[in-house]
Design a protein around this motif. Structure first.
Motif, PDB file in Angstrom:
ATOM      1  N   LEU A 208       0.829  -1.196   0.000  1.00 20.47           N
ATOM      2  CA  LEU A 208       0.000   0.000   0.000  1.00 20.47           C
ATOM      3  C   LEU A 208       0.868   1.253   0.000  1.00 20.47           C
ATOM      4  CD1 LEU A 208      -2.988   0.887   0.131  1.00 20.47           C
ATOM      5  CD2 LEU A 208      -2.763   0.919   2.618  1.00 20.47           C
ATOM      6  N   GLN A 209       1.868   1.286   0.848  1.00 19.90           N
ATOM      7  CA  GLN A 209       2.734   2.461   0.918  1.00 19.90           C
ATOM      8  C   GLN A 209       3.510   2.681  -0.378  1.00 19.90           C
ATOM      9  OE1 GLN A 209       4.907   2.953   4.745  1.00 19.90           O
ATOM     10  NE2 GLN A 209       3.710   1.195   5.444  1.00 19.90           N
ATOM     11  N   ARG A 210       3.942   1.598  -1.027  1.00 22.74           N
ATOM     12  CA  ARG A 210       4.673   1.750  -2.290  1.00 22.74           C
ATOM     13  C   ARG A 210       3.816   2.349  -3.389  1.00 22.74           C
ATOM     14  NH1 ARG A 210       6.999  -3.328  -0.924  1.00 22.74           N
ATOM     15  NH2 ARG A 210       5.491  -4.436  -2.256  1.00 22.74           N
ATOM     16  N   ARG A 211       2.515   2.134  -3.304  1.00 23.63           N
ATOM     17  CA  ARG A 211       1.629   2.631  -4.358  1.00 23.63           C
ATOM     18  C   ARG A 211       1.275   4.104  -4.196  1.00 23.63           C
ATOM     19  NH1 ARG A 211      -1.867  -3.003  -4.522  1.00 23.63           N
ATOM     20  NH2 ARG A 211      -0.113  -4.252  -5.311  1.00 23.63           N
TER      21      ARG A 211
ATOM     22  N   ASN B  96      -1.618   0.463   8.468  1.00 25.02           N
ATOM     23  CA  ASN B  96      -1.560   0.698   7.028  1.00 25.02           C
ATOM     24  C   ASN B  96      -0.502   1.695   6.585  1.00 25.02           C
ATOM     25  OD1 ASN B  96      -3.886  -0.894   5.807  1.00 25.02           O
ATOM     26  ND2 ASN B  96      -4.912   0.150   7.498  1.00 25.02           N
ATOM     27  N   LEU B  97      -0.151   2.644   7.437  1.00 21.04           N
ATOM     28  CA  LEU B  97       0.876   3.618   7.058  1.00 21.04           C
ATOM     29  C   LEU B  97       2.196   3.378   7.747  1.00 21.04           C
ATOM     30  CD1 LEU B  97      -0.988   7.049   6.829  1.00 21.04           C
ATOM     31  CD2 LEU B  97      -0.577   5.328   5.054  1.00 21.04           C
ATOM     32  N   TYR B  98       2.199   2.643   8.866  1.00 19.33           N
ATOM     33  CA  TYR B  98       3.423   2.449   9.635  1.00 19.33           C
ATOM     34  C   TYR B  98       3.765   0.970   9.815  1.00 19.33           C
ATOM     35  CZ  TYR B  98       2.746   7.395  10.699  1.00 19.33           C
ATOM     36  OH  TYR B  98       2.569   8.750  10.584  1.00 19.33           O
ATOM     37  N   GLY B  99       2.965   0.088   9.206  1.00 15.70           N
ATOM     38  CA  GLY B  99       3.178  -1.345   9.370  1.00 15.70           C
ATOM     39  C   GLY B  99       4.418  -1.829   8.659  1.00 15.70           C
TER      40      GLY B  99
END
Length: 453
Positions: A419-422, A450-453
């Motif tokens: 998710l973060q890469r996208r 979702n943002l720090y996992g």
């Protein structure tokens, strides 16, 4: 029709029109109440019932200074824990005033408790309109913009693209104004803020002159025609929605919303790429009554009574449903639709309906449409999370080749790293979060996962 689908439809039909959504939203339990605090759909139970209401910026500032961790509770239309708190909620539903209407600049500033259903009739009376609306008008403006909620239209950006300024109370209790014309980079980071930067107290929206619309519905569009004429079909109106159950090689319904210029109302075509015009109003799920849907059959009406699918005064369904939505680049739309269609035997047993919509690209860092015009593939599921949770990874895997991004307020299982890469600005967004909220006052389990996992 299988028995579980009949049962679901029966539940929906039994409550359709029974109560106003606004009344349902307003029943917020107080501390110590026995009734659990749940979202609109009933699929998510919040982690605390401690709710405090504020009706001024000064009260918000004091609450922020007095609490180490909390979240703002909105209209509870999200299907996941993005707005959840294990500690405390702050409700701004009493803050629903229009602060200023700047006619010369065509802008309106509102408090963050205002919903679209409250704002739009006021704007129309004043001769103004918003460029886009979601399918439900019951959601709050601030919450919709924070999660990049959208409507439809190949040249229409999502709802957050109307924002030109925000007022936020930060973790330290300070009031900060963020405007497009003052600090563009911070503005582009802050509009789709996921509730991570602070408490949004006011929001300013760009307006346009009011307009009239009509809505026509066509039935049984061959899927082959959609593949062959995708751009023509989704560009046939100001806003176009396609509903399919992925069965019989067809799109069940095409809702075409057109602006009516100079009062001219031409008759609808008898043929729409092989689809036939509906002869009466329909619900997106054909078996349900259309009484709560916005007017169709080419009848002209105000923009705010045609852009949404559902009327403000009624519950659009029983709420007993789950929702997921995935965004792919519009250039890959036909391939992405075909990829999901290949999964129909996995999808259809758990599905009520899928909606396909196009949205223009934008420059807002955490928007699923950041730097790419998109196709949104929306799934309304039966409320059976054990089954749906097994289907979502299959869909996400099929759409992974298109760098799929999920709707922030709906259900998904994409791992945090992917998710973060996208989101190419994700690292920059987290640095801004650290600046506004260095101790994680507004960070909850959803953001951590979702943002720090």
């Amino acid at each position: 029709m299988n028995s579980s689908r009949r049962q679901f439809i029966g539940q929906c039909a039994s409550v359709a029109g029974a109560s106003a959504v606004a009344g349902m939203i307003d029943r917020i339990p107080v501390a110590g109440a026995e009734e659990p605090l749940v979202n609109w759909a009933g699929n998510y139970r919040y982690s605390t019932q401690r709710v405090t209401s504020a009706n001024s910026v000064a009260q918000i500032q004091q609450f922020v200074r007095d609490h180490d961790r909390f979240k703002v509770l909105g209209t509870r239309h999200c299907f996941n824990g993005i707005a959840d708190s294990a500690d405390h909620f702050l409700s701004l539903r009493e803050m629903k005033e229009v602060v200023n209407l700047d006619r010369a600049a065509a802008k309106v500033t509102i408090e963050s408790g205002v919903s679209y259903g409250q704002l739009c009739p006021y704007l129309d009376r004043q001769g103004f309109a918003l460029h886009n609306l979601a399918s439900l008008p019951h959601i709050s403006v601030a919450g919709a913009c924070a999660t990049a909620t959208h409507g439809s239209g190949p040249r229409n950006g999502n709802l957050s693209t109307a924002v030109s300024a925000l007022e936020i109370v930060t973790a330290g209790g300070d009031v900060v104004s963020i405007a497009r014309n003052a600090d563009l980079e911070t503005f582009q980071a802050a509009v789709v803020n996921l509730g991570a930067l602070g408490v949004v107290t006011k929001i300013t929206l760009d307006l346009q002159p009011t307009f009239t619309m009509r809505q026509d519905v066509y039935l049984d569009l061959p899927m082959a025609q959609l593949a062959e004429h995708f751009e023509d079909i989704v560009s046939a109106g100001y806003s176009v929605s396609l509903f399919t159950d992925w069965q019989k090689g067809r799109v069940n319904e095409v809702w075409v919303k057109r602006r009516v210029e100079n009062g001219a109302i031409a008759p609808a075509s008898n043929d729409f790429y092989g689809a036939r015009p509906a002869t009466a109003n329909v619900h997106p799920i054909m078996e349900l009554s259309a009484e709560n849907c916005t007017e169709q059959m080419g009848v002209a009406g105000p923009w705010y009574e045609r852009l949404p699918h559902f009327r403000m005064g009624f519950t659009p369904s029983s709420g007993k449903e789950l929702q997921s939505e995935y965004f792919v680049p519009r250039r890959n739309a036909v391939e992405a639709i075909a990829a999901v269609e290949r999964l129909r035997d996995h999808v259809s047993p758990h599905l009520m309906i899928t909606e396909l919509r196009t949205i223009d690209g934008d420059e807002l860092w955490m928007s699923p449409c950041y730097k790419r015009p998109s196709l949104a593939i929306h799934f309304t599921w039966k409320q059976d999370w054990p089954s749906v949770s097994k289907v979502l990874p299959l869909i996400e895997q099929e759409l992974a080749a298109f760098d799929v991004r999920p709707h922030w307020g709906k259900l998904f299982t994409i791992p945090s790293a992917q998710l973060q890469r996208r989101y190419e600005k994700c690292a920059d967004f987290k640095r801004l979060v650290d600046r506004y909220d260095p101790h994680g006052k507004f960070r909850n389990e959803f953001l951590r996962a979702n943002l720090y996992g």
